[in-house]
Scaffold this active site. Structure first.
Site, PDB file in Angstrom:
ATOM      1  N   SER A  69       0.912  -1.305   0.096  1.00 16.65           N
ATOM      2  CA  SER A  69       0.026   0.172  -0.080  1.00 16.65           C
ATOM      3  C   SER A  69       0.990   1.200  -0.089  1.00 16.65           C
ATOM      4  O   SER A  69       1.533   1.476   0.665  1.00 16.65           O
ATOM      5  CB  SER A  69      -0.795   0.087   1.375  1.00 16.65           C
ATOM      6  OG  SER A  69      -1.229   1.293   1.538  1.00 16.65           O
ATOM      7  N   GLY A 122     -12.712   7.088   4.424  1.00 16.98           N
ATOM      8  CA  GLY A 122     -13.745   7.360   5.441  1.00 16.98           C
ATOM      9  C   GLY A 122     -14.605   8.616   5.160  1.00 16.98           C
ATOM     10  O   GLY A 122     -15.442   9.245   5.760  1.00 16.98           O
ATOM     11  N   ASP A 172     -22.103   0.687  -4.445  1.00 19.25           N
ATOM     12  CA  ASP A 172     -20.638   1.145  -4.614  1.00 19.25           C
ATOM     13  C   ASP A 172     -19.714   0.687  -5.845  1.00 19.25           C
ATOM     14  O   ASP A 172     -19.021   1.210  -6.723  1.00 19.25           O
ATOM     15  CB  ASP A 172     -20.126   1.217  -3.243  1.00 19.25           C
ATOM     16  CG  ASP A 172     -20.772   1.906  -2.179  1.00 19.25           C
ATOM     17  OD1 ASP A 172     -21.508   2.678  -2.405  1.00 19.25           O
ATOM     18  OD2 ASP A 172     -20.621   1.784  -1.096  1.00 19.25           O
ATOM     19  N   TYR A 222     -25.371   0.183  10.312  1.00 22.93           N
ATOM     20  CA  TYR A 222     -25.818  -0.313   8.543  1.00 22.93           C
ATOM     21  C   TYR A 222     -26.659  -1.634   8.561  1.00 22.93           C
ATOM     22  O   TYR A 222     -27.360  -1.651   8.079  1.00 22.93           O
ATOM     23  CB  TYR A 222     -24.599  -0.144   7.870  1.00 22.93           C
ATOM     24  CG  TYR A 222     -24.761  -0.456   6.481  1.00 22.93           C
ATOM     25  CD1 TYR A 222     -25.000   0.538   5.616  1.00 22.93           C
ATOM     26  CD2 TYR A 222     -24.854  -1.659   5.880  1.00 22.93           C
ATOM     27  CE1 TYR A 222     -25.409   0.622   4.184  1.00 22.93           C
ATOM     28  CE2 TYR A 222     -25.349  -1.951   4.312  1.00 22.93           C
ATOM     29  CZ  TYR A 222     -25.618  -0.753   3.668  1.00 22.93           C
ATOM     30  OH  TYR A 222     -25.728  -0.999   2.451  1.00 22.93           O
TER      31      TYR A 222
HETATM   32  C1  GLA Z   1     -22.915   2.146   1.465  1.00 22.66           C
HETATM   33  C2  GLA Z   1     -23.208   0.837   0.947  1.00 22.66           C
HETATM   34  C3  GLA Z   1     -23.958   1.033  -0.231  1.00 22.66           C
HETATM   35  C4  GLA Z   1     -25.381   1.806  -0.004  1.00 22.66           C
HETATM   36  C5  GLA Z   1     -24.954   3.045   0.528  1.00 22.66           C
HETATM   37  C6  GLA Z   1     -26.264   3.778   1.121  1.00 22.66           C
HETATM   38  O1  GLA Z   1     -22.341   3.145   0.665  1.00 22.66           O
HETATM   39  O2  GLA Z   1     -22.086   0.236   0.872  1.00 22.66           O
HETATM   40  O3  GLA Z   1     -24.353  -0.405  -0.718  1.00 22.66           O
HETATM   41  O4  GLA Z   1     -26.237   0.888   0.961  1.00 22.66           O
HETATM   42  O5  GLA Z   1     -24.117   2.845   2.019  1.00 22.66           O
HETATM   43  O6  GLA Z   1     -27.085   4.233  -0.099  1.00 22.66           O
END
Ligand code: GLA
Length: 386
Positions: A69, A122, A172, A222
């Site tokens: 890294s 982050g 993402d 989450y």
């Molecule tokens: C994070 C998760 C995504 C999505 C967002 C909220 O980034 O990795 O999959 O759920 O939060 O929209």
């Protein structure tokens, strides 16, 4: 493209491994609207940005993986046959991708990899998805696997579930892989059908304001949200057999379970149903060039994320609130998973400096933190450079 960074990383690779590597780039992402809808089989509207992670990679003739890294100036090695993930957090993302590709039955060789980037960690721009997507493409290229783009996105998501412990949706990784310069892409997270639209913002642009906070709750909360949504779906199924996810529900249907679920579960579901509607409306408004209406949807999204879904925090609420009396900002909201990271604001291009000069001292006075600003440039998805 950050050519200087790419050059440094390529040079580092040559110094360490005395050979010419292949090189790749994988971008961070923004999401215009549609937050926490992906794992509810709803809609999202993300795209990739200019901030990216760069990779220099080459195959080995043994089954070792040697990682370096550049940003952390840290090394890690493992064998393809290892089952324990490395203790370095950053390496576990790469270990996960490697193992999942192998579990799918693909034969791969050991490899060397030097990587580094300018996606702030982050900040909610999903540097982890960039890391996963870039490595998946790199392994595919080195071993001539010809992995399909959607398959790579799913590999990244699976790795996040199994090796990082966050039960994330597909947004993402999808955004980091599929984005196109100058466009945003609406993804139906159930059918995985997607549609690109030109991002024409005229005198406006997006700016990210990094709160520089990352509350430790982020990943546990989450996963809790996911469970709360699932509870809502179970209750809805009692009344409507056809409901398989919150995507299938509307507000009148939700009203029928008001007494059978607790208030929090109800609010979570309400937010998701409303946010899905907002994505559809936002696409219409964007395509019609109606940025004012689009901006209002950003504020409404934030309100829902903060009050109903409860994934905002006082720092993000402050940043969004401050923009409400700035007539050069059409909308603002927290972006990504929440509990810190950035806000996304739609701002008049020639007011960017003024905005920064107002927000930075106000935020510092309120929280003692220097926030950071990232003007958004929309870029292509994960690609091989050389
Ligand atoms: C994070 C998760 C995504 C999505 C967002 C909220 O980034 O990795 O999959 O759920 O939060 O929209």
């Amino acid at each position: 493209m950050n050519s200087q960074l790419l050059e440094k990383i390529t040079k580092k690779y040559q110094e360490k491994f005395s050979e010419t590597p292949i090189t790749l780039r994988a971008p961070g992402r923004i999401n215009l609207i549609g937050e926490h809808t992906d794992y509810n089989e709803g809609f999202v509207l993300p795209t990739g940005v200019s901030a990216a992670i760069y990779f220099a990679m080459g195959s080995r003739n043994d089954d070792k993986v040697c990682l370096y890294s550049y940003d952390f100036n840290s090394e890690c090695q493992f064998n393809l046959s290892d089952t324990q993930k490395p203790k370095e957090q950053w390496a576990s993302y790469l270990f996960g991708i490697t193992k999942i590709i192998m579990e799918k039955g693909y034969k791969i060789k050991g490899y060397n990899c030097v990587f580094g980037g300018d996606v702030p960690v982050g900040a909610g721009m999903s540097s982890s998805a960039a890391l996963e997507s870039g490595l998946a493409l790199g392994i595919s290229e080195l071993n001539n696997l010809k992995l399909d783009k959607m398959e790579m996105a799913k590999i990244g998501q699976k790795s996040e579930h199994e090796y990082v412990g966050v039960k994330c949706g597909i947004m993402d990784q999808f955004a980091s892989i599929f984005s196109k310069a100058g466009k945003c892409v609406k993804l139906d997270c159930r059918s995985l059908e997607y549609e690109y639209s030109k991002l024409e913002l005229g005198q406006y642009m997006f700016v990210l304001t990094d709160s520089k906070v990352k509350h430790s709750l982020a990943s546990s909360e989450y996963n809790t949200r996911r469970e709360e949504c699932a509870l809502g779906v179970s209750a809805l199924q009692q009344n409507f057999a056809e409901v398989n996810s919150l995507r299938d529900a509307d507000l009148p249907m939700l009203e029928t379970i008001v007494n059978s679920v607790n208030e929090k579960v109800f609010d979570r579901c309400r937010y998701v149903i409303e946010e899905n509607n907002r994505v559809i409306e936002a696409c219409k408004q964007l395509n019609a060039g109606n940025l004012e209406e689009f901006g209002k949807l950003l504020y409404a999204s934030h309100e829902g994320l903060s009050k109903l879904y409860e994934v905002s925090c006082k720092e993000l609420d402050f940043l969004v609130d401050k923009t409400k009396n700035m007539d050069y900002i059409l909308g603002s909201r927290m972006m990504g998973g929440g509990f810190g990271g950035c806000t996304l604001s739609l701002i008049k291009k020639d007011k960017l400096e003024e905005y920064q000069s107002v927000i930075a001292p106000a935020y510092k006075a309120a929280f003692g933190i220097d926030c950071k600003f990232y003007p958004v440039v929309v870029e292509n998805g994960t690609e091989r450079i050389s």
